[in-house]
Enzyme design. Structure first.
Site, short mmCIF file in Angstrom:
data_model
loop_
_atom_site.label_atom_id
_atom_site.label_comp_id
_atom_site.label_asym_id
_atom_site.label_seq_id
_atom_site.Cartn_x
_atom_site.Cartn_y
_atom_site.Cartn_z
N ARG A 1 53.26 4.09 69.57
CA ARG A 1 52.27 3.44 68.71
C ARG A 1 52.81 3.19 67.31
NH1 ARG A 1 47.98 8.05 69.16
NH2 ARG A 1 49.97 9.14 69.00
N GLU B 1 48.77 7.59 24.66
CA GLU B 1 49.78 6.72 25.25
C GLU B 1 51.05 6.72 24.40
OE1 GLU B 1 50.23 2.04 26.62
OE2 GLU B 1 48.31 2.77 25.89
N HIS C 1 58.27 6.85 32.42
CA HIS C 1 58.36 6.22 33.74
C HIS C 1 58.29 4.70 33.59
CE1 HIS C 1 56.26 4.48 37.31
NE2 HIS C 1 57.26 5.10 37.90
N TYR D 1 49.91 4.74 41.72
CA TYR D 1 50.20 5.97 40.98
C TYR D 1 49.01 6.90 41.13
CZ TYR D 1 52.61 2.60 37.85
OH TYR D 1 53.36 1.59 37.30
N HIS E 1 56.73 4.36 30.16
CA HIS E 1 55.43 4.86 29.74
C HIS E 1 55.23 6.35 30.03
CE1 HIS E 1 54.32 0.49 30.91
NE2 HIS E 1 54.70 0.52 29.65
N ASP F 1 55.41 -4.22 26.05
CA ASP F 1 56.58 -3.42 26.39
C ASP F 1 57.81 -3.84 25.59
OD1 ASP F 1 55.26 -1.72 28.09
OD2 ASP F 1 55.98 -2.65 29.93
N LYS G 1 52.84 12.24 37.68
CA LYS G 1 52.56 11.05 38.49
C LYS G 1 53.19 11.22 39.86
CE LYS G 1 52.79 7.80 34.62
NZ LYS G 1 53.52 6.68 34.03
#
Length: 180
Positions: free
Chosen positions: A23, A143, A119, A132, A62, A168, A72
């Site tokens: 399967r 942040e 990351h 994530y 980040h 960014d 994460k």
């Protein structure tokens, strides 16, 4: 699940232990008990999805600062990415070192990113989606981000990005942030 610790202490590549038959296969992609047995944070409180239209989209680097630092668990659910983490724990033996891991939909491979790591990733295919699972709720004032091409890290991306958001691109270099 198969847990393989990387050269960055506390960061793991996690593979699904596949039980295959005619399967297809069955396997576990998350188990609180197995995470805890490996000393990993299993308190996943939020799941985020990133969809990226074109190959060469770069997101990163980040993280969230204390007291909202997050762990994460990253998985590519469609397409493929070159996923990168940088150890930014000042007391770590691998401070400012990085690793890159290819994650793709076919392998079901995941990357466990501990607190204190930045990351980011670049997409290797069009129409790539990344999931994530995180251990902290998103908190905008916590942040933190660094340039994807910061010389403090010397990340070797597989190719130059095609698309990087203005946000960014505007991040200050790492050394400028720590001296401020």
């Amino acid at each position: 699940m198969i847990f393989t610790e990387t050269k960055l202490k506390g960061a793991f590549i996690i593979d699904v232990n596949r039980i295959e038959d005619e399967r297809g296969f069955f396997g576990r992609s998350y188990c609180q008990k197995e995470f805890e047995a490996h000393g990993l944070n299993s308190n996943l409180v939020q799941t985020n999805v990133s969809y990226n239209k074109i190959k060469g989209t770069l997101r990163g680097m980040h993280m969230q600062r204390e007291p909202f630092a997050e762990t994460k668990l990253v998985r590519c659910t469609t397409g493929a990415i070159f996923d990168v983490i940088v150890d930014l724990r000042p007391d770590s033996e691998t401070y400012k070192e990085w690793i890159g891991v290819e994650l793709n939909a076919e392998s079901y491979r995941m990357l466990y990113v501990p607190e204190g790591f930045a990351h980011g990733f670049i997409t290797l295919e069009d129409n790539t989606a990344v999931t994530y699972q995180v251990t902290e709720f998103y908190t905008a004032p916590a942040e933190q981000a660094y340039r994807w091409d910061d010389p403090a890290f010397s990340i070797e991306w597989p190719f130059e990005p095609v698309l990087v958001s203005a946000k960014d691109q505007a991040h200050l270099p790492f050394e400028a942030k720590i001296s401020a």
